[in-house]
Scaffold this active site. Sequence first.
Site, mmCIF file in Angstrom:
data_model
loop_
_atom_site.group_PDB
_atom_site.id
_atom_site.type_symbol
_atom_site.label_atom_id
_atom_site.label_comp_id
_atom_site.label_asym_id
_atom_site.label_seq_id
_atom_site.Cartn_x
_atom_site.Cartn_y
_atom_site.Cartn_z
ATOM 1 N N THR A 17 0.830 -1.212 0.000
ATOM 2 C CA THR A 17 0.000 0.000 0.000
ATOM 3 C C THR A 17 0.863 1.261 0.000
ATOM 4 O O THR A 17 0.723 2.130 -0.868
ATOM 5 C CB THR A 17 -0.913 -0.002 1.255
ATOM 6 O OG1 THR A 17 -1.646 -1.219 1.268
ATOM 7 C CG2 THR A 17 -1.859 1.182 1.254
ATOM 8 N N GLY A 138 0.395 8.792 10.347
ATOM 9 C CA GLY A 138 0.251 8.741 8.876
ATOM 10 C C GLY A 138 0.772 10.000 8.212
ATOM 11 O O GLY A 138 1.961 10.317 8.276
ATOM 12 N N ASP A 205 -1.047 -0.857 19.157
ATOM 13 C CA ASP A 205 -0.602 0.009 18.052
ATOM 14 C C ASP A 205 -0.352 1.434 18.569
ATOM 15 O O ASP A 205 0.700 2.028 18.292
ATOM 16 C CB ASP A 205 -1.678 0.011 16.950
ATOM 17 C CG ASP A 205 -1.335 0.967 15.829
ATOM 18 O OD1 ASP A 205 -0.470 0.626 14.999
ATOM 19 O OD2 ASP A 205 -1.914 2.074 15.783
ATOM 20 N N LYS A 209 3.231 3.772 18.923
ATOM 21 C CA LYS A 209 3.365 5.150 18.412
ATOM 22 C C LYS A 209 3.684 6.121 19.539
ATOM 23 O O LYS A 209 4.479 7.050 19.361
ATOM 24 C CB LYS A 209 2.083 5.553 17.688
ATOM 25 C CG LYS A 209 1.863 4.754 16.401
ATOM 26 C CD LYS A 209 0.463 4.959 15.874
ATOM 27 C CE LYS A 209 0.210 4.231 14.572
ATOM 28 N NZ LYS A 209 -1.215 4.208 14.218
HETATM 29 N N1 LIG Z 1 -1.014 1.295 5.211
HETATM 30 C C1 LIG Z 1 -1.016 2.436 5.904
HETATM 31 O O1 LIG Z 1 -1.950 3.227 5.810
HETATM 32 C C2 LIG Z 1 0.129 2.754 6.811
HETATM 33 C C3 LIG Z 1 0.099 3.953 7.548
HETATM 34 C C4 LIG Z 1 1.203 4.291 8.377
HETATM 35 C C5 LIG Z 1 2.264 3.417 8.471
HETATM 36 N N2 LIG Z 1 2.223 2.227 7.762
HETATM 37 C C6 LIG Z 1 3.369 1.330 7.904
HETATM 38 O O2 LIG Z 1 3.979 1.190 6.625
HETATM 39 C C7 LIG Z 1 4.534 -0.111 6.504
HETATM 40 C C8 LIG Z 1 3.997 -0.762 5.224
HETATM 41 O O3 LIG Z 1 2.602 -0.887 5.324
HETATM 42 P P1 LIG Z 1 1.715 -1.323 4.060
HETATM 43 O O4 LIG Z 1 0.309 -1.064 4.459
HETATM 44 O O5 LIG Z 1 2.236 -0.716 2.835
HETATM 45 O O6 LIG Z 1 1.988 -2.903 4.032
HETATM 46 P P2 LIG Z 1 1.599 -3.933 2.862
HETATM 47 O O7 LIG Z 1 0.595 -3.349 1.954
HETATM 48 O O8 LIG Z 1 1.290 -5.219 3.557
HETATM 49 O O9 LIG Z 1 2.969 -4.103 2.039
HETATM 50 C C9 LIG Z 1 4.070 -4.774 2.556
HETATM 51 C C10 LIG Z 1 5.117 -4.919 1.448
HETATM 52 O O10 LIG Z 1 6.261 -5.531 1.994
HETATM 53 C C11 LIG Z 1 6.611 -6.692 1.269
HETATM 54 N N3 LIG Z 1 7.118 -7.710 2.205
HETATM 55 C C12 LIG Z 1 6.508 -8.167 3.324
HETATM 56 N N4 LIG Z 1 7.302 -9.089 3.926
HETATM 57 C C13 LIG Z 1 8.412 -9.182 3.167
HETATM 58 C C14 LIG Z 1 9.596 -9.963 3.258
HETATM 59 N N5 LIG Z 1 9.774 -10.848 4.224
HETATM 60 N N6 LIG Z 1 10.534 -9.809 2.305
HETATM 61 C C15 LIG Z 1 10.364 -8.925 1.296
HETATM 62 N N7 LIG Z 1 9.264 -8.161 1.141
HETATM 63 C C16 LIG Z 1 8.297 -8.297 2.087
HETATM 64 C C17 LIG Z 1 5.341 -7.154 0.597
HETATM 65 O O11 LIG Z 1 5.651 -7.921 -0.555
HETATM 66 P P3 LIG Z 1 4.527 -8.476 -1.565
HETATM 67 O O12 LIG Z 1 4.028 -7.262 -2.293
HETATM 68 O O13 LIG Z 1 5.223 -9.424 -2.446
HETATM 69 O O14 LIG Z 1 3.472 -9.097 -0.688
HETATM 70 C C18 LIG Z 1 4.669 -5.815 0.277
HETATM 71 O O15 LIG Z 1 5.147 -5.307 -0.929
HETATM 72 C C19 LIG Z 1 4.190 -0.847 7.801
HETATM 73 O O16 LIG Z 1 5.237 -0.735 8.707
HETATM 74 C C20 LIG Z 1 2.988 -0.070 8.317
HETATM 75 O O17 LIG Z 1 2.842 -0.141 9.721
HETATM 76 C C21 LIG Z 1 1.201 1.887 6.943
#
Ligand SMILES: NC(=O)c1ccc[n+]([C@@H]2O[C@H](COP(=O)([O-])OP(=O)(O)OC[C@H]3O[C@@H](n4cnc5c(N)ncnc54)[C@H](OP(=O)(O)O)[C@@H]3O)[C@@H](O)[C@H]2O)c1
Length: 444
Positions: A17, A138, A205, A209
């Site tokens: 994401t 965020g 969570d 933070k």
């Molecule tokens: N989503 C939000 O709104 C938001 C807001 C604030 C902070 N965050 C933080 O931002 C970070 C990412 O969140 P997200 O929502 O983008 O997560 P996500 O959609 O689940 O994406 C995770 C990414 O990491 C890759 N990945 C996971 N495990 C891996 C591994 N072992 N080796 C290599 N690649 C790996 C996944 O690969 P694949 O694509 O192949 O599955 C995917 O591309 C997290 O720490 C989250 O807490 C997110």
Amino acid sequence: MATRKKKIGIGLLGLGTVGTGVVELLEKNRVHIESRVGAQLEIRSAVVKDVSKARPGMPSNLKITNKVSDVTNDPEVDLIVELMGGFEPARTYILEGISKGKHIVTANKAVLAKHWDEIFQAAHDKNVDVYLEAAVGGGIPCIQAINDGLAANKISEITAIINGTTNFILTGMAQYGQTFEKSLKDAQAKGYAESDPSFDIDGMDACHKLAILSSIAFDQRVKIEEIHIQGIRGITKADIDAAKTEMNCTVKHLAIARSREEHGLEVQVVPCLIPHDHPLASVEGVYNGIVVTGDAVGRVMLSGRGAGKLPTASAVISDIIYIARNIAVGVAGKVPAVAYDVDRVESRRIVPYDEIKNRFFLRFTAVDQPGVLARIASILAEHGISISSVAQNERQKGSSVPVYLSTYTATEKSMGEAIKAIESLPAVKSGTLVMRLEIPENAS
Ligand SMILES: NC(=O)c1ccc[n+]([C@@H]2O[C@H](COP(=O)([O-])OP(=O)(O)OC[C@H]3O[C@@H](n4cnc5c(N)ncnc54)[C@H](OP(=O)(O)O)[C@@H]3O)[C@@H](O)[C@H]2O)c1
């Protein structure tokens, strides 16, 4: 004078994401962003788990790999952006990047809250930067506000809504009269809550933070184990109505870090009643809000989207811009990694949970019979706790009814002991709901 670097190489760890949001936003606003850096930004590669997955919208020249060494060993990569989440392998990959002299941007609150010392020590030793704006709030630039804009202030308090899921659930209950269960289901249907929502609704969570926010604001490491946590399970629609009718308040799940000069630093994530005119009362749904109190500036409020693809990418790219500006002119690592010099600051005592002082709003469930209220009041008095208001609206002689009661300031320890004694009365059921009352004593 160092020569200006014209192109800054970036490696992504994670293309989910937030990762795709970073790529999209950088493409969309490239001219504007690069003009703020004074150099070109090139995302060279992205590490993912599953290389066979379709990645619509990603540039065809972006190298997608499942080997972290493709990023960490690339001499053209100046900074690594970790957007995988979780503890491992994120921690190992961040440390590997640092060991190779790469600067780090991360949105990963979990890895930071748990491995703070290790990551920042490694960064300090290698003279590289670690930036973390997106890990809290965020798209809200709260870390930069505390680190830079408010840097002249001694901060005395942070009060924040930093978990969109609990705020969405409580808002649904308060505004649409929903039960907790219905509001949680809505949050899950809209993708705001996981199928197992424990991490959010039990407060972990927000705890991660708050550990990060207070470690930045109070110039000392605050560990997750030092934060007292109570989630929002057990709060009913009737409790939210009682908060409104009896106290003219709304219920919010707050992360609070409060410095009490002689006593130390109190850190807690707890359900609270706040008056309707409190700045956080109008922060609704999945929005986040952070109120910081500084000795020079007074109270500053920041609010906005606490999650989501582009809001979070906005925060990540602001960190990239900060670091890239420094790399461009050859001065990266110029401020201590955590924005203060750990050797110059004397750590405050973290107040143990038992000694934290709060006002309370309590819901007892008691049999409606003469003398019960007087007995509850006398037990509270025996523990040094003064009542500020009592309400028992339902009357059903002989059956159990809720009794709402607010108190003046007491320690968590005396309140815990008083509740135990009260629940041992035959007329009182166990399962008393405890919320905190964020109204100064002289205001009510
Ligand atoms: N989503 C939000 O709104 C938001 C807001 C604030 C902070 N965050 C933080 O931002 C970070 C990412 O969140 P997200 O929502 O983008 O997560 P996500 O959609 O689940 O994406 C995770 C990414 O990491 C890759 N990945 C996971 N495990 C891996 C591994 N072992 N080796 C290599 N690649 C790996 C996944 O690969 P694949 O694509 O192949 O599955 C995917 O591309 C997290 O720490 C989250 O807490 C997110």
